[in-house]
Design a protein around this motif. Structure first.
Motif, PDB file in Angstrom:
ATOM      1  N   SER A 208      -5.053  -3.595   5.250  1.00  0.00           N
ATOM      2  CA  SER A 208      -4.904  -4.737   4.181  1.00  0.00           C
ATOM      3  C   SER A 208      -6.180  -4.908   3.256  1.00  0.00           C
ATOM      4  CB  SER A 208      -4.933  -6.160   4.743  1.00  0.00           C
ATOM      5  OG  SER A 208      -6.071  -6.468   5.222  1.00  0.00           O
ATOM      6  N   TRP A 209      -5.921  -5.184   2.161  1.00  0.00           N
ATOM      7  CA  TRP A 209      -6.969  -5.275   1.252  1.00  0.00           C
ATOM      8  C   TRP A 209      -7.427  -6.738   0.890  1.00  0.00           C
ATOM      9  CZ3 TRP A 209      -9.892  -1.262  -0.628  1.00  0.00           C
ATOM     10  CH2 TRP A 209      -9.206   0.035  -0.591  1.00  0.00           C
ATOM     11  N   PHE A 210      -8.614  -7.121   0.963  1.00  0.00           N
ATOM     12  CA  PHE A 210      -8.930  -8.270   0.479  1.00  0.00           C
ATOM     13  C   PHE A 210     -10.062  -8.041  -0.662  1.00  0.00           C
ATOM     14  CE2 PHE A 210      -7.605  -9.067   4.632  1.00  0.00           C
ATOM     15  CZ  PHE A 210      -7.650 -10.384   4.780  1.00  0.00           C
ATOM     16  N   ARG A 211     -10.430  -9.359  -1.207  1.00  0.00           N
ATOM     17  CA  ARG A 211     -11.409  -9.388  -2.246  1.00  0.00           C
ATOM     18  C   ARG A 211     -12.213 -10.661  -2.440  1.00  0.00           C
ATOM     19  NH1 ARG A 211      -7.442  -9.406  -7.624  1.00  0.00           N
ATOM     20  NH2 ARG A 211      -6.698 -11.784  -7.466  1.00  0.00           N
ATOM     21  N   ARG A 212     -13.274 -10.405  -2.642  1.00  0.00           N
ATOM     22  CA  ARG A 212     -14.514 -11.462  -2.933  1.00  0.00           C
ATOM     23  C   ARG A 212     -15.064 -11.247  -4.510  1.00  0.00           C
ATOM     24  NH1 ARG A 212     -17.227 -15.010   0.527  1.00  0.00           N
ATOM     25  NH2 ARG A 212     -19.034 -15.567  -0.384  1.00  0.00           N
ATOM     26  N   ALA A 213     -14.712 -12.621  -5.313  1.00  0.00           N
ATOM     27  CA  ALA A 213     -15.036 -12.714  -6.745  1.00  0.00           C
ATOM     28  C   ALA A 213     -16.546 -13.286  -6.485  1.00  0.00           C
ATOM     29  CB  ALA A 213     -14.267 -13.324  -7.490  1.00  0.00           C
ATOM     30  N   PRO A 214     -17.266 -13.073  -7.661  1.00  0.00           N
ATOM     31  CA  PRO A 214     -18.818 -13.661  -7.612  1.00  0.00           C
ATOM     32  C   PRO A 214     -18.477 -15.364  -7.503  1.00  0.00           C
ATOM     33  CG  PRO A 214     -18.502 -11.924  -9.344  1.00  0.00           C
ATOM     34  CD  PRO A 214     -17.146 -12.283  -8.562  1.00  0.00           C
ATOM     35  N   GLY A 215     -19.191 -15.848  -6.549  1.00  0.00           N
ATOM     36  CA  GLY A 215     -19.090 -17.443  -6.337  1.00  0.00           C
ATOM     37  C   GLY A 215     -17.736 -17.767  -5.771  1.00  0.00           C
ATOM     38  N   LYS A 216     -16.918 -16.845  -5.145  1.00  0.00           N
ATOM     39  CA  LYS A 216     -15.875 -17.265  -4.649  1.00  0.00           C
ATOM     40  C   LYS A 216     -15.707 -16.915  -3.014  1.00  0.00           C
ATOM     41  CE  LYS A 216     -14.042 -18.857  -8.720  1.00  0.00           C
ATOM     42  NZ  LYS A 216     -13.642 -20.206  -8.816  1.00  0.00           N
ATOM     43  N   ALA A 217     -14.705 -17.528  -2.567  1.00  0.00           N
ATOM     44  CA  ALA A 217     -14.538 -16.950  -1.043  1.00  0.00           C
ATOM     45  C   ALA A 217     -13.691 -15.848  -1.101  1.00  0.00           C
ATOM     46  CB  ALA A 217     -13.877 -18.131  -0.279  1.00  0.00           C
TER      47      ALA A 217
ATOM     48  N   GLY B 163      -5.766  -2.135 -17.789  1.00  0.00           N
ATOM     49  CA  GLY B 163      -6.010  -0.762 -17.372  1.00  0.00           C
ATOM     50  C   GLY B 163      -5.566  -0.604 -16.011  1.00  0.00           C
ATOM     51  N   SER B 164      -5.882   0.830 -15.348  1.00  0.00           N
ATOM     52  CA  SER B 164      -5.440   0.870 -13.993  1.00  0.00           C
ATOM     53  C   SER B 164      -6.610   1.338 -13.187  1.00  0.00           C
ATOM     54  CB  SER B 164      -4.449   1.659 -13.659  1.00  0.00           C
ATOM     55  OG  SER B 164      -3.141   1.104 -14.285  1.00  0.00           O
ATOM     56  N   LEU B 165      -6.444   1.226 -11.797  1.00  0.00           N
ATOM     57  CA  LEU B 165      -7.618   1.925 -10.935  1.00  0.00           C
ATOM     58  C   LEU B 165      -6.661   2.199  -9.611  1.00  0.00           C
ATOM     59  CD1 LEU B 165     -10.936  -0.043 -11.179  1.00  0.00           C
ATOM     60  CD2 LEU B 165     -10.544   2.079 -11.738  1.00  0.00           C
ATOM     61  N   ARG B 166      -7.150   3.299  -8.923  1.00  0.00           N
ATOM     62  CA  ARG B 166      -6.580   3.151  -7.378  1.00  0.00           C
ATOM     63  C   ARG B 166      -7.609   3.389  -6.474  1.00  0.00           C
ATOM     64  NH1 ARG B 166      -3.898   8.898  -4.884  1.00  0.00           N
ATOM     65  NH2 ARG B 166      -5.921   9.172  -4.979  1.00  0.00           N
ATOM     66  N   LEU B 167      -7.685   2.225  -5.493  1.00  0.00           N
ATOM     67  CA  LEU B 167      -8.731   2.292  -4.600  1.00  0.00           C
ATOM     68  C   LEU B 167      -8.131   3.054  -3.188  1.00  0.00           C
ATOM     69  CD1 LEU B 167      -9.685  -1.495  -4.528  1.00  0.00           C
ATOM     70  CD2 LEU B 167     -10.346   0.348  -6.278  1.00  0.00           C
TER      71      LEU B 167
ATOM     72  N   ALA C  34     -13.859  -8.321  -8.663  1.00  0.00           N
ATOM     73  CA  ALA C  34     -14.226  -8.720  -7.407  1.00  0.00           C
ATOM     74  C   ALA C  34     -14.795  -7.191  -6.688  1.00  0.00           C
ATOM     75  CB  ALA C  34     -13.130  -9.213  -6.482  1.00  0.00           C
ATOM     76  N   VAL C  35     -15.378  -7.575  -5.443  1.00  0.00           N
ATOM     77  CA  VAL C  35     -15.698  -6.412  -4.591  1.00  0.00           C
ATOM     78  C   VAL C  35     -14.268  -6.272  -3.688  1.00  0.00           C
ATOM     79  CG1 VAL C  35     -16.895  -5.511  -2.673  1.00  0.00           C
ATOM     80  CG2 VAL C  35     -18.120  -6.762  -4.749  1.00  0.00           C
TER      81      VAL C  35
ATOM     82  N   VAL D   8      -5.502  -9.620  14.133  1.00  0.00           N
ATOM     83  CA  VAL D   8      -6.711 -10.235  13.655  1.00  0.00           C
ATOM     84  C   VAL D   8      -7.301  -9.014  12.709  1.00  0.00           C
ATOM     85  CG1 VAL D   8      -9.422 -10.603  14.206  1.00  0.00           C
ATOM     86  CG2 VAL D   8      -7.263 -11.669  15.573  1.00  0.00           C
ATOM     87  N   TRP D   9      -7.691  -9.175  11.640  1.00  0.00           N
ATOM     88  CA  TRP D   9      -8.294  -8.206  10.922  1.00  0.00           C
ATOM     89  C   TRP D   9      -9.831  -7.956  11.414  1.00  0.00           C
ATOM     90  CZ3 TRP D   9      -4.861  -5.971   8.600  1.00  0.00           C
ATOM     91  CH2 TRP D   9      -3.725  -6.913   7.876  1.00  0.00           C
ATOM     92  N   THR D  10      -9.705  -6.885  12.223  1.00  0.00           N
ATOM     93  CA  THR D  10     -10.999  -6.698  13.127  1.00  0.00           C
ATOM     94  C   THR D  10     -12.048  -5.705  12.532  1.00  0.00           C
ATOM     95  OG1 THR D  10      -9.509  -6.816  15.152  1.00  0.00           O
ATOM     96  CG2 THR D  10     -11.566  -5.826  15.391  1.00  0.00           C
ATOM     97  N   TYR D  11     -11.384  -4.678  11.778  1.00  0.00           N
ATOM     98  CA  TYR D  11     -12.416  -3.668  11.209  1.00  0.00           C
ATOM     99  C   TYR D  11     -12.449  -3.934   9.768  1.00  0.00           C
ATOM    100  CZ  TYR D  11     -11.789  -1.956  15.815  1.00  0.00           C
ATOM    101  OH  TYR D  11     -11.745  -1.728  17.141  1.00  0.00           O
ATOM    102  N   TRP D  12     -13.661  -3.896   9.211  1.00  0.00           N
ATOM    103  CA  TRP D  12     -14.012  -4.107   7.687  1.00  0.00           C
ATOM    104  C   TRP D  12     -14.652  -2.905   7.133  1.00  0.00           C
ATOM    105  CZ3 TRP D  12     -11.784  -7.962   4.865  1.00  0.00           C
ATOM    106  CH2 TRP D  12     -11.202  -9.151   5.796  1.00  0.00           C
ATOM    107  N   GLY D  13     -14.558  -2.521   5.923  1.00  0.00           N
ATOM    108  CA  GLY D  13     -15.371  -1.514   5.077  1.00  0.00           C
ATOM    109  C   GLY D  13     -16.246  -2.277   4.439  1.00  0.00           C
ATOM    110  N   GLN D  14     -17.048  -1.455   3.767  1.00  0.00           N
ATOM    111  CA  GLN D  14     -18.121  -2.048   3.064  1.00  0.00           C
ATOM    112  C   GLN D  14     -18.016  -2.605   1.718  1.00  0.00           C
ATOM    113  OE1 GLN D  14     -21.706  -2.714   4.482  1.00  0.00           O
ATOM    114  NE2 GLN D  14     -20.214  -2.084   6.371  1.00  0.00           N
ATOM    115  N   GLY D  15     -16.886  -2.274   1.188  1.00  0.00           N
ATOM    116  CA  GLY D  15     -16.340  -2.773  -0.292  1.00  0.00           C
ATOM    117  C   GLY D  15     -16.734  -1.838  -1.438  1.00  0.00           C
ATOM    118  N   THR D  16     -15.847  -1.866  -2.278  1.00  0.00           N
ATOM    119  CA  THR D  16     -15.991  -1.192  -3.586  1.00  0.00           C
ATOM    120  C   THR D  16     -15.757  -2.183  -4.816  1.00  0.00           C
ATOM    121  OG1 THR D  16     -15.314   0.766  -4.802  1.00  0.00           O
ATOM    122  CG2 THR D  16     -13.457  -0.337  -3.523  1.00  0.00           C
TER     123      THR D  16
END
Length: 118
Positions: free
Chosen positions: A35-44, A16-20, A92-93, A104-112
């Motif tokens: 940019s977009w980053f992600r963090r999976a459970p138990g992962k960096a 499937g598809s999603l748009r963030l 992931a989040v 430098v990635w200075t500003y960050w959101g709270q994640g989805t």
């Protein structure tokens, strides 16, 4: 300071598809690298995609190349991540980040949260 707010996450089946979306406020945004980053459970946390201020240069991690597309809207205050062909390993989040010009990635959101079922 710059505030970033992500939205558009949810639960989707594999394939499937999603748009963030990432909405920016607080300061001018047009010349920021995004940019977009992600963090999976138990992962960096890992890099996913980036776009330059002009919207003419794009960068993707190898794991999402060919499936995800990063873009900026006409107002230059929102960044999107179109996610197609989703896989369970994409669960992931997802975080939006901004570079004001110092590499430098200075500003960050709270994640989805994105969850992909098999």
């Amino acid at each position: 300071q710059v505030q970033l707010v992500e939205s558009g996450g949810g639960l989707v089946q594999a394939g499937g598809s999603l748009r963030l979306s990432c909405a920016a406020s607080g300061r001018t945004f047009s010349n920021y690298r995004m940019s977009w980053f992600r963090r999976a459970p138990g992962k960096a946390r890992e890099f996913v995609a980036a776009i330059t201020w002009s919207g003419s240069n794009f960068y993707y991690s190898n794991s999402v190349k060919g499936r995800f597309t990063i873009s900026r809207d006409n107002a230059k205050n929102t960044v999107y991540l179109q996610m197609n062909g989703l896989k369970p390993e994409d669960t992931a989040v997802y975080y939006c980040a901004a570079d004001p010009g110092n590499s430098v990635w200075t500003y960050w959101g709270q994640g989805t949260q994105v969850a992909v079922s098999s």
